[in-house]
Write an enzyme that holds these catalytic residues in place. Structure first.
Site, PDB file in Angstrom:
ATOM      1  N   GLN A   1       0.819  -1.203   0.000  1.00  0.00           N
ATOM      2  CA  GLN A   1       0.000   0.000   0.000  1.00  0.00           C
ATOM      3  C   GLN A   1       0.856   1.256   0.000  1.00  0.00           C
ATOM      4  O   GLN A   1       1.714   1.413   0.871  1.00  0.00           O
ATOM      5  CB  GLN A   1      -0.903   0.000   1.245  1.00  0.00           C
ATOM      6  CG  GLN A   1      -1.896   1.138   1.265  1.00  0.00           C
ATOM      7  CD  GLN A   1      -2.673   1.168   2.574  1.00  0.00           C
ATOM      8  OE1 GLN A   1      -2.136   1.482   3.629  1.00  0.00           O
ATOM      9  NE2 GLN A   1      -3.945   0.845   2.506  1.00  0.00           N
ATOM     10  N   GLY A   2       0.650   2.129  -0.974  1.00  0.00           N
ATOM     11  CA  GLY A   2       1.377   3.395  -1.020  1.00  0.00           C
ATOM     12  C   GLY A   2       0.439   4.548  -0.748  1.00  0.00           C
ATOM     13  O   GLY A   2      -0.037   5.209  -1.677  1.00  0.00           O
TER      14      GLY A   2
ATOM     15  N   GLU B   1     -11.387  -1.835   5.562  1.00  0.00           N
ATOM     16  CA  GLU B   1     -10.357  -2.201   6.522  1.00  0.00           C
ATOM     17  C   GLU B   1     -10.856  -2.024   7.950  1.00  0.00           C
ATOM     18  O   GLU B   1     -10.603  -2.837   8.827  1.00  0.00           O
ATOM     19  CB  GLU B   1      -9.125  -1.329   6.304  1.00  0.00           C
ATOM     20  CG  GLU B   1      -8.100  -1.480   7.419  1.00  0.00           C
ATOM     21  CD  GLU B   1      -6.874  -0.612   7.207  1.00  0.00           C
ATOM     22  OE1 GLU B   1      -6.660  -0.175   6.071  1.00  0.00           O
ATOM     23  OE2 GLU B   1      -6.159  -0.384   8.184  1.00  0.00           O
TER      24      GLU B   1
ATOM     25  N   SER C   1       4.287  -1.470   4.167  1.00  0.00           N
ATOM     26  CA  SER C   1       4.633  -2.830   4.563  1.00  0.00           C
ATOM     27  C   SER C   1       4.806  -3.712   3.330  1.00  0.00           C
ATOM     28  O   SER C   1       4.026  -3.612   2.384  1.00  0.00           O
ATOM     29  CB  SER C   1       3.546  -3.424   5.456  1.00  0.00           C
ATOM     30  OG  SER C   1       3.503  -2.713   6.672  1.00  0.00           O
TER      31      SER C   1
ATOM     32  N   SER D   1       0.529   6.632   2.833  1.00  0.00           N
ATOM     33  CA  SER D   1       1.175   7.658   3.665  1.00  0.00           C
ATOM     34  C   SER D   1       2.422   8.231   3.000  1.00  0.00           C
ATOM     35  O   SER D   1       3.098   7.546   2.235  1.00  0.00           O
ATOM     36  CB  SER D   1       1.598   7.054   5.007  1.00  0.00           C
ATOM     37  OG  SER D   1       0.484   6.725   5.779  1.00  0.00           O
TER      38      SER D   1
END
Lengths: 394, 341
Positions: free
Chosen positions: A128-129, A246, A163, A131
């Site tokens: 996941q990109g 989520e 992550s 932040s």
């Protein structure tokens, strides 16, 4: 209101139990690197072959098209099977529970038929990109820029807290495509191939010694416009559908596992000597009270999860109420491990891995992530206050 | 599996709510502050007529034929409106009488004709309900009671109110009259040496009332945070206030979900019914007390006044969290339960 399982759900539970008995890996999960990736993907493939991948995903994309209750039953059976690793501690997490669900809701047919089966079969690792160094809680202020050049986006900037970027094939990436629009209106959600030239990945050490945390740099990375999901400049809405998901059911596995953790902790308190150096820890009034309290709270967590599933079943989409469960869960998870360290006494000084049998200090250090990742508890409280309760924004 | 009320259950809640709002207005009831009875006989008869006292009882026993789930929803509303009165003793007393074959007594309770007070041991270990009733008891709603439901652990008994010598004490909740009463060796009119089912239902109903308090105080604070303006903006825009309201909503959701789950676990006779009843009872008590206290803070000066209803929830949550056990005793019982299935 009822707690009954339908005949179909009951049968599903028994099927899951017997399959897990025969197929659950016995070896521990390698903690890092390519070995970890291969282990996670092989398990995902085993799940797929056994019919346990994408339980609540649509059938046409390789899922089983079953209900959230069945998904929960699966997690419960998995936790009961005493697995050598925790379910969500896997590099397949983002694909299964972020990227995949977002494409199911917002993707076009080409994207769905290409990416979804690959996630389920264990062929792609997603990361996941979202932040950035300057855009954490204020995610919408992100400024990794993407300029349209022909039929491509050219991306330059930096993402962080990503992550599994170092072992990922694909990334769900938020970029700014219109710098002049109001900040929520100029963002695009796009699928980025992690092998594209111009991407540089650096690992970040964490306080829990888990090494899957990364920062990602983009230097004129070219992404085809066909990889945009949910429309150009519509990325905020697309991203929110993922985050609602989520905050709703994606952490169901953790929630189920936490109940098992509390039961294990009660057992520890029975066999370990307590603070007075003579009696078992559970004979200590304060420890007993706190153990019973977390026991009641994990029971509440499960009931809240079922309430959430019931609500989603009525409305068809996960609502902001998911933040209530997420908030309660994150803080409870931390309280459980804080209590654990008091119960295990001097063993609380011995560093353990994050995952495995009878480990407490590793998960304790990792538990700090539970009130930060996926929106800090401060942000979750804002969401509950503003979107569930209707309180005014600051 | 589903934890939200069905449309039929929603309808019950709506009916209950409208009567409580109209006829059990706390500002009107304040006239009875400090009295030894808060029961208005005609109002009590109206509740009886609506079937509230036998809501979760089989029709064969003279009840309405719904279940503990609906009864718990009723008690959540009673908690949410801080409605005073011996609802718990009435519902449990009618059930005890009916189950033990005392149908006349059950009928008199169900019709609102016989008022039932609740007695539980004043100090643990020093009282019994079976085979005869003896000891010193804490009695709530004794003032106009005809009967007293005595509950000691899993044994229970109904005795005539005249069999007890009761000495009123100043109650922290002026709408819940409390007395200390002594009974010596009285044979019950009806009773059970051992009826864990009744105690289990009692735990769920008390928990439901407490969950209602946690919910109402969360809503009261949220509404005030939208209405009250300071520094030129509603105070709910400030994170310090907003986050307290969010936490209150989380506690309310947790308490309600667990109470509903618990009521169904008891109703469906699950092996972990006791586990969930003790869990619900302790958690709902803690959250009701916490929310009601924070609710006063959120209201500032007005929250400290007698005129405002915030204090009603504070004292009610204190009384109910010590009704048929304490947070501590239910936590201990919870810890003694085996791992739920």
């Amino acid at each position: 209101m009822n707690l009954e399982l339908s005949a179909e759900e009951q049968e599903f539970r028994e099927e899951a139990r017997s399959w897990l008995r025969d197929n659950l890996p016995t070896e521990e999960r390698p903690p890092e690197g390519q070995e970890m990736r291969e282990f996670d993907l092989a398990w995902q493939r085993t799940l797929f072959d056994g019919g346990w991948a994408g339980i609540n995903w649509p059938v046409e994309y390789g899922g089983r098209g079953l209900t959230d209750i069945q998904q929960m039953i699966w997690y419960e059976e998995f936790a009961k099977a005493d697995p050598p690793f925790t379910l969500n501690n896997s590099c397949t997490f983002v694909g299964n529970l972020h990227g995949g669900p977002t494409i199911i809701v917002n993707g076009d047919e080409t994207q769905k038929s290409h990416y979804l089966p690959r996630i389920l079969k264990g062929e792609d690792v997603w990361c996941q990109g979202f932040s950035e160094p300057g855009a954490g809680s204020d995610l919408a202020s992100l400024n990794t820029k993407a300029v349209i050049d022909g039929d491509e986006l050219v991306v330059t900037g930096q993402k962080t807290w990503t992550s599994y970027a170092h072992v990922a094939d694909v990334q769900e990436l938020l970029v700014r495509t219109d710098p002049d629009a109001p900040k929520h209106k100029g963002i695009t959600w796009v699928i980025c191939d992690m092998r594209t030239p111009g991407i540089e990945i650096r690992e970040i050490q964490t306080m829990s010694h888990v090494t899957d945390f990364c920062e990602v740099f983009y230097d004129e990375v070219r992404i085809p416009l066909t990889n945009v999901v949910g429309g150009l400049n519509n990325g905020w809405r697309t991203a929110m559908s993922t985050l609602s998901f989520e905050r709703g059911t994606a952490f169901m596995a953790d929630q189920v596992e936490l109940a098992a953790t509390v039961e294990n902790l009660i057992e520890e308190a029975r066999v370990r000597t307590g603070p007075d150096g003579r009696r078992p820890a559970i004979a200590d009034d304060e420890i007993a009270r706190r153990l019973a309290t977390v026991r009641s709270e994990v029971a509440a967590l499960r009931a809240m999860t079922i309430t959430g599933i019931s609500r989603n079943a009525r409305t068809g989409v996960p609502g902001p109420e998911g933040s209530i469960v997420r908030l309660f869960h994150g803080e409870l998870h931390q309280r459980v491990y804080q209590l654990a360290l008091e119960i295990i006494g001097s063993d609380s000084l011995r560093l353990t891995p994050v995952d495995g049998d009878g480990v407490w200090t590793g998960p304790y250090l990792q538990s700090f992530a539970y009130t930060i990742g996926g929106g800090t508890t401060d942000i979750q409280r804002n969401i509950v206050g503003e979107r569930v309760l209707g309180l005014p924004r600051a | 599996m589903d934890l939200l009320p069905t449309p039929e259950q929603e309808e019950i809640v709506t009916t209950v709510r409208s009567l409580l709002e109209r006829d059990f207005n706390l500002n009107t009831l304040a006239e009875r502050d400090g009295a030894d009875s808060v029961v208005d006989r005609s109002l009590w008869a109206k509740c009886a007529e609506l079937g509230w006292f036998g809501l979760g009882m089989d029709e064969s026993l003279g009840g309405v034929g719904y279940t503990l789930a609906e009864e718990a929803l009723l008690f959540t509303e009673i908690g949410a409106h801080a409605t005073p009165g011996p609802f718990l003793a009435t519902v449990l007393g009618a059930r005890l009488a009916a189950l033990s074959g005392a149908h006349d007594i059950a009928g008199a309770i169900l019709s609102g004709e016989s008022i039932v007070a609740l007695a539980e041991p004043h100090t643990p270990g020093a009282a019994s309900a079976s085979p005869t009733v003896s000891g010193t008891f804490r009695v709530t709603d004794h003032g106009s009671a005809d009967l007293i439901l005595v509950m000691v652990g899993t044994s229970s008994a109904l005795i005539n109110a005249s069999d007890m010598v009761a000495e009123p004490m100043a109650s922290i909740d002026l709408l819940v009259p409390i007395a200390v009463g002594t009974v010596s060796d009285v044979s019950p009119i009806a009773g059970f040496e051992e009826n864990p089912g009744l105690a289990l239902r009692a735990n769920i109903l008390v928990a439901a009332e407490l969950a209602g308090i946690a919910t109402a105080t969360a809503e009261q604070s949220t509404q005030y945070a939208k209405d009250r303006e300071q520094f030129g903006t509603p105070i709910g825009a400030f994170q310090a206030v907003k986050h307290r309201c969010a936490d209150m909503a989380v506690r309310a959701e947790a308490a309600n979900s667990l109470v509903r789950y618990g009521s169904l676990a008891v109703l469906e006779g699950l092996t972990d019914a006791n586990f969930h009843a003790h869990a619900a009872r302790s958690l709902a008590a803690t959250y009701a007390v916490t929310n009601s206290q924070i609710n006063v803070q959120n209201h500032g000066g007005i929250g400290f006044t007698w005129e405002h209803t915030a204090h009603r929830y504070v004292t009610r949550s204190r009384v109910r969290s010590q009704t048929l056990g304490t947070v501590q005793s239910h936590l201990q019982s919870l810890l003694d339960q085996p791992t739920p299935s």
